[in-house]
Design a protein around this motif. Structure first.
Motif, PDB file in Angstrom:
ATOM      1  N   LYS A 148      -7.043  41.233 -10.582  1.00  0.00           N
ATOM      2  CA  LYS A 148      -6.553  40.276  -9.379  1.00  0.00           C
ATOM      3  C   LYS A 148      -4.942  40.202 -10.273  1.00  0.00           C
ATOM      4  CE  LYS A 148     -10.212  37.881  -8.371  1.00  0.00           C
ATOM      5  NZ  LYS A 148     -10.633  36.326  -7.575  1.00  0.00           N
ATOM      6  N   LYS A 149      -4.712  39.900  -9.129  1.00  0.00           N
ATOM      7  CA  LYS A 149      -2.650  39.776  -9.077  1.00  0.00           C
ATOM      8  C   LYS A 149      -2.227  38.799  -9.929  1.00  0.00           C
ATOM      9  CE  LYS A 149       1.544  38.364  -7.359  1.00  0.00           C
ATOM     10  NZ  LYS A 149       2.018  38.479  -5.844  1.00  0.00           N
ATOM     11  N   VAL A 168       1.013  42.847 -10.572  1.00  0.00           N
ATOM     12  CA  VAL A 168       1.763  42.077  -9.889  1.00  0.00           C
ATOM     13  C   VAL A 168       1.217  42.795  -8.139  1.00  0.00           C
ATOM     14  CG1 VAL A 168       3.898  41.795 -11.066  1.00  0.00           C
ATOM     15  CG2 VAL A 168       3.421  43.964 -10.318  1.00  0.00           C
ATOM     16  N   THR A 169       0.732  43.644  -8.242  1.00  0.00           N
ATOM     17  CA  THR A 169       0.089  44.104  -7.073  1.00  0.00           C
ATOM     18  C   THR A 169      -1.476  44.799  -7.434  1.00  0.00           C
ATOM     19  OG1 THR A 169       1.974  45.333  -6.577  1.00  0.00           O
ATOM     20  CG2 THR A 169      -0.151  45.678  -5.151  1.00  0.00           C
ATOM     21  N   SER A 175      -3.827  49.371  -9.935  1.00  0.00           N
ATOM     22  CA  SER A 175      -2.778  48.371  -9.733  1.00  0.00           C
ATOM     23  C   SER A 175      -1.549  48.496 -10.348  1.00  0.00           C
ATOM     24  CB  SER A 175      -3.866  47.140 -10.729  1.00  0.00           C
ATOM     25  OG  SER A 175      -4.870  46.600  -9.951  1.00  0.00           O
TER      26      SER A 175
END
Length: 292
Positions: A148-149, A168-169, A175
């Protein structure tokens, strides 16, 4: 006058005729005595022997040249085959070395991953963005793997554990990680030996040092080059006590109440291949690996 000339011609003709008869008689005597037969045999044998010897030498020379050319062709073929085999062997040796190194790196990472308190997802770097304003690192794991972010990313390299950055993404299968050297990355940090707290920020390039801000001037005498700076764990953004870098430069600025400190990152980002993404909300359920 004419009479004298005719008489001279008659005399010369008689002399020539006499000389011819003498030579002819000698030839007949030679043949009748067998002397010329022997001489001709000797002469013929010598000539034929010379021709045979020359022919034999010529044939031997040609045969030797042909044999040498054939031998050279065979040697060239064998040399080419041996060269190809040597290349294959060297390639296999390099591959074996790389495989051993890769196995060592993966085993080191797996061993470390099993010892971390929190759940972690191993991932591999598959892309980098060299843009100085935003230097992203792409990894091959995403939401499908539980990422997850905001998840912190760490790595173990040559036996050293270090912070890499944070997610961050998070896509489905990949990712984007913002590394510590990014200008937008700010990490709450502590100097390991003095426990003074500050903020580590990047300069936008993996080749540039990190900055440690807000360290008071009065602790100058307590600091040394090579001191380790670690994550503080405050705000829950990063795992606590993960090394960030080593102090490489300390400067006192007259116009600032804080020291100007530069850090050399613990992680060599140019050699970085594998990372661990940390899920701090879940505990690690991986059994520890047996040590040899």
């Amino acid at each position: 006058m004419a009479g004298k000339f005719k008489a001279s011609i008659r005399i010369k003709t008689a002399e020539i005729l006499l000389a011819f008869l003498v030579v002819f008689s000698g030839v007949l005597l030679g043949f009748s005595g067998g002397g010329f037969v022997v001489n001709f045999n000797k002469v013929g044998f010598s000539v034929i022997s010379l021709i045979q010897k020359g022919s034999s030498s010529a044939i031997s020379a040609v045969t030797g040249i042909v044999t040498s050319i054939r031998d050279i062709a065979v040697l060239q073929k064998e040399y080419k085959e041996l060269s190809e085999k040597l290349k294959d062997y060297e390639f296999m040796q390099r591959n074996n070395v790389e495989i051993r190194k890769e196995n060592e790196r993966l085993r080191e990472q797996l061993q470390f991953a099993s010892e971390i308190e929190y759940k972690n997802i191993p991932a591999q770097i598959i892309g980098r963005d060299p843009d100085n304003l935003y230097s992203g690192i792409t990894i091959n794991k995403g939401a499908r793997s539980g990422i997850k972010k905001g998840f912190p990313v760490i790595a173990i390299q040559s036996g050293n554990v270090g912070i890499v950055g944070k997610v961050v993404t998070a896509g489905l299968d990949t990712s984007l990680v913002m590394p510590v050297y990014d200008t937008k990355c700010n990490i709450s940090a502590r100097i390991q030996n003095t426990r003074d707290i500050g903020i580590v920020s990047g300069n936008g390039s993996y080749g540039s040092p990190l900055n440690l801000l807000y360290i008071r001037k009065r602790v100058f005498d307590s600091l040394n080059h090579g001191d380790i700076v670690v994550t503080s764990g405050e705000n829950g953004n990063y795992v606590k006590d993960v090394p960030i870098g080593r102090i490489s430069k300390i400067k006192i600025l007259d116009y600032d109440s804080s020291l100007s400190i530069e850090l050399e990152p613990v992680i060599d980002f140019l050699r970085l291949e594998n990372v661990l993404v940390i899920d701090q909300k879940n505990l690690n359920d991986k059994p520890p690996l047996a040590k040899n």
